[in-house]
Design a protein around this motif. Structure first.
Motif, mmCIF file in Angstrom:
data_model
loop_
_atom_site.group_PDB
_atom_site.id
_atom_site.type_symbol
_atom_site.label_atom_id
_atom_site.label_comp_id
_atom_site.label_asym_id
_atom_site.label_seq_id
_atom_site.Cartn_x
_atom_site.Cartn_y
_atom_site.Cartn_z
ATOM 1 N N SER A 126 3.516 -4.463 2.772
ATOM 2 C CA SER A 126 4.811 -3.919 3.207
ATOM 3 C C SER A 126 4.677 -2.482 3.696
ATOM 4 O O SER A 126 5.504 -2.003 4.469
ATOM 5 C CB SER A 126 5.825 -3.977 2.057
ATOM 6 O OG SER A 126 5.447 -3.092 1.009
ATOM 7 N N GLY A 127 3.635 -1.788 3.229
ATOM 8 C CA GLY A 127 3.391 -0.412 3.677
ATOM 9 C C GLY A 127 2.196 -0.320 4.597
ATOM 10 O O GLY A 127 1.485 0.694 4.598
ATOM 11 N N ALA A 128 1.956 -1.363 5.376
ATOM 12 C CA ALA A 128 0.774 -1.414 6.242
ATOM 13 C C ALA A 128 0.738 -0.288 7.258
ATOM 14 O O ALA A 128 -0.337 0.097 7.739
ATOM 15 C CB ALA A 128 0.719 -2.768 6.959
ATOM 16 N N ALA A 129 1.914 0.252 7.600
ATOM 17 C CA ALA A 129 1.956 1.336 8.590
ATOM 18 C C ALA A 129 1.370 2.628 8.018
ATOM 19 O O ALA A 129 0.980 3.523 8.782
ATOM 20 C CB ALA A 129 3.394 1.576 9.051
ATOM 21 N N VAL A 130 1.299 2.730 6.691
ATOM 22 C CA VAL A 130 0.747 3.934 6.062
ATOM 23 C C VAL A 130 -0.745 3.706 5.832
ATOM 24 O O VAL A 130 -1.145 2.936 4.968
ATOM 25 C CB VAL A 130 1.450 4.229 4.715
ATOM 26 C CG1 VAL A 130 0.874 5.494 4.091
ATOM 27 C CG2 VAL A 130 2.950 4.352 4.915
ATOM 28 N N LYS A 131 -1.569 4.375 6.606
ATOM 29 C CA LYS A 131 -3.009 4.152 6.518
ATOM 30 C C LYS A 131 -3.639 4.806 5.296
ATOM 31 O O LYS A 131 -4.625 4.315 4.766
ATOM 32 C CB LYS A 131 -3.694 4.670 7.799
ATOM 33 C CG LYS A 131 -3.356 3.867 9.044
ATOM 34 C CD LYS A 131 -4.149 4.365 10.251
ATOM 35 C CE LYS A 131 -3.854 3.527 11.480
ATOM 36 N NZ LYS A 131 -4.637 4.002 12.655
ATOM 37 N N ASP A 132 -3.074 5.921 4.891
ATOM 38 C CA ASP A 132 -3.662 6.661 3.772
ATOM 39 C C ASP A 132 -2.568 7.015 2.768
ATOM 40 O O ASP A 132 -1.851 8.000 2.921
ATOM 41 C CB ASP A 132 -4.350 7.932 4.285
ATOM 42 C CG ASP A 132 -5.088 8.685 3.184
ATOM 43 O OD1 ASP A 132 -5.111 8.198 2.034
ATOM 44 O OD2 ASP A 132 -5.640 9.764 3.471
ATOM 45 N N ARG A 133 -2.428 6.193 1.722
ATOM 46 C CA ARG A 133 -1.399 6.437 0.715
ATOM 47 C C ARG A 133 -1.667 7.722 -0.064
ATOM 48 O O ARG A 133 -0.739 8.364 -0.566
ATOM 49 C CB ARG A 133 -1.329 5.256 -0.250
ATOM 50 C CG ARG A 133 -0.722 3.995 0.343
ATOM 51 C CD ARG A 133 -0.743 2.852 -0.645
ATOM 52 N NE ARG A 133 -0.071 1.669 -0.135
ATOM 53 C CZ ARG A 133 1.225 1.407 -0.293
ATOM 54 N NH1 ARG A 133 1.980 2.261 -0.973
ATOM 55 N NH2 ARG A 133 1.756 0.317 0.214
ATOM 56 N N SER A 134 -2.933 8.090 -0.191
ATOM 57 C CA SER A 134 -3.263 9.282 -0.988
ATOM 58 C C SER A 134 -2.790 10.570 -0.333
ATOM 59 O O SER A 134 -2.617 11.591 -1.006
ATOM 60 C CB SER A 134 -4.775 9.356 -1.216
ATOM 61 O OG SER A 134 -5.464 9.554 0.013
#
Length: 324
Positions: free
Chosen positions: A192-200
């Motif tokens: 669902s958060g695939a658009a965010v490449k780097d969660r960190s």
């Protein structure tokens, strides 16, 4: 010096906040995050044996962001040289002097990716820094500072062109574990958060690296009863007596267990170690240190079974409700 219950309560709360923060980037793996934090605060190192794409880089970056630390990633390949890891001395024309240029090992959190793809000579470049927190180049020692954590990875499914880690190298890893694939619920959140490449990248720091170093020093005062020390020594000796092993748990391995158990106990709000802490950590701390007898291994013997037999054979001492 005896650690106070107030300090223990504060640490347990801080440990949970650190774990939760890293868990925002490494979804659905609270157990793995807890083990890595335990190794970090015990001033040890972690070996992850995982397939590609399970979030190893995210784990390293999330931990660095959580403690306001620096992080680096070293891709180990057959042509990697020791100086590519530690750094090298170069001649500066402007000053007419030789200067040390730091390598990527100079960071708070270092991800040594696919460490078994590098030659043994390059792997050995990590031996000194993992044990003593420094590298020696041209006879001059250079400290990497505190805190310092190496998270090394190796791919269990591709062995062509790899070099098996020697026992001396494995013994320097406090904990070996695996992230593994996420469960269905965590996988849905990731997608669902695939658009965010780097969660960190969006994580806010919880503590500073200076505080982490102070916490590590504080936790050395967690109480370990002589009966628990004896229990740990007996378990280690039992692994050495097991007919399936050529080499059992070393003295370094027993010391590593006590260091890890102190952090583990404090994270649960206790200022003392109980036998259940040793049991909980026996697999991650000890299994990778065992050298199996080739014939026994061919017949199906495993490090997990050796540790399991030791835990079954040695009776745990009576747990104490306090460190009195």
């Amino acid at each position: 010096m005896t650690i106070t219950q107030e300090q223990i309560t504060w640490f347990a709360d801080t440990f949970q906040k650190l774990s939760d923060n890293v868990g925002l980037a490494v979804l659905g793996k609270p157990g793995v995050v807890r083990l890595v934090l335990t190794a970090f605060l015990a001033e040890g190192h972690v070996l992850l044996e995982d397939a590609p794409g399970t979030g190893k880089t995210q784990l390293a970056k999330a931990l660095a962001a959580t403690v306001q630390g620096t992080n680096s990633r070293i891709q180990f390949t057959p042509d990697l040289l020791p100086s590519d890891v530690t750094g090298t001395v170069i001649y500066a024309q402007k000053t007419g002097e030789f200067q040390f240029r730091q390598g990527p090992i100079f960071a708070s959190i270092v991800l040594a990716d696919e460490i078994n793809r590098a030659s043994p000579k390059t792997q050995s470049a990590l031996l000194e820094v993992m044990e003593e927190g420094r590298v020696t180049v041209e006879g001059v020692p250079h400290s990497v500072g505190r805190p310092f954590l190496v998270i090394a990875t190796q791919n269990p499914i591709e062995q062509a062109g790899t070099y098996k880690l020697p026992e001396a190298q494995l013994d320097r890893f406090l904990i070996k574990t695996s992230i593994g694939y996420p469960d269905l619920a965590a996988a849905e959140l990731i997608l669902s958060g695939a658009a965010v490449k780097d969660r960190s990248a969006s994580l806010s720091p919880i503590v500073t690296t200076q505080l982490i170093a102070e916490i590590s020093q504080l936790l050395t005062d967690v109480h370990v009863d002589p009966a628990v020390l004896r229990y740990t020594a007996q378990l280690a000796e039992e692994t050495r007596r097991d007919p399936s092993t050529r080499l059992g748990v070393s003295v370094r391995g027993s010391l590593a267990m006590i260091r890890a158990a102190k952090v583990w106990a404090a994270s649960e709000g206790r200022g003392y170690v109980v036998p259940d802490d040793i049991k909980a950590l026996a697999g991650p701390v000890w299994e990778h240190r065992l050298v199996m007898d080739p014939e026994a291994e061919f017949a199906g013997a495993t490090p997990e079974a050796v540790v399991g037999r030791a835990l079954a054979a040695i009776a745990a001492p009576q747990s104490r409700s306090s460190a009195a």
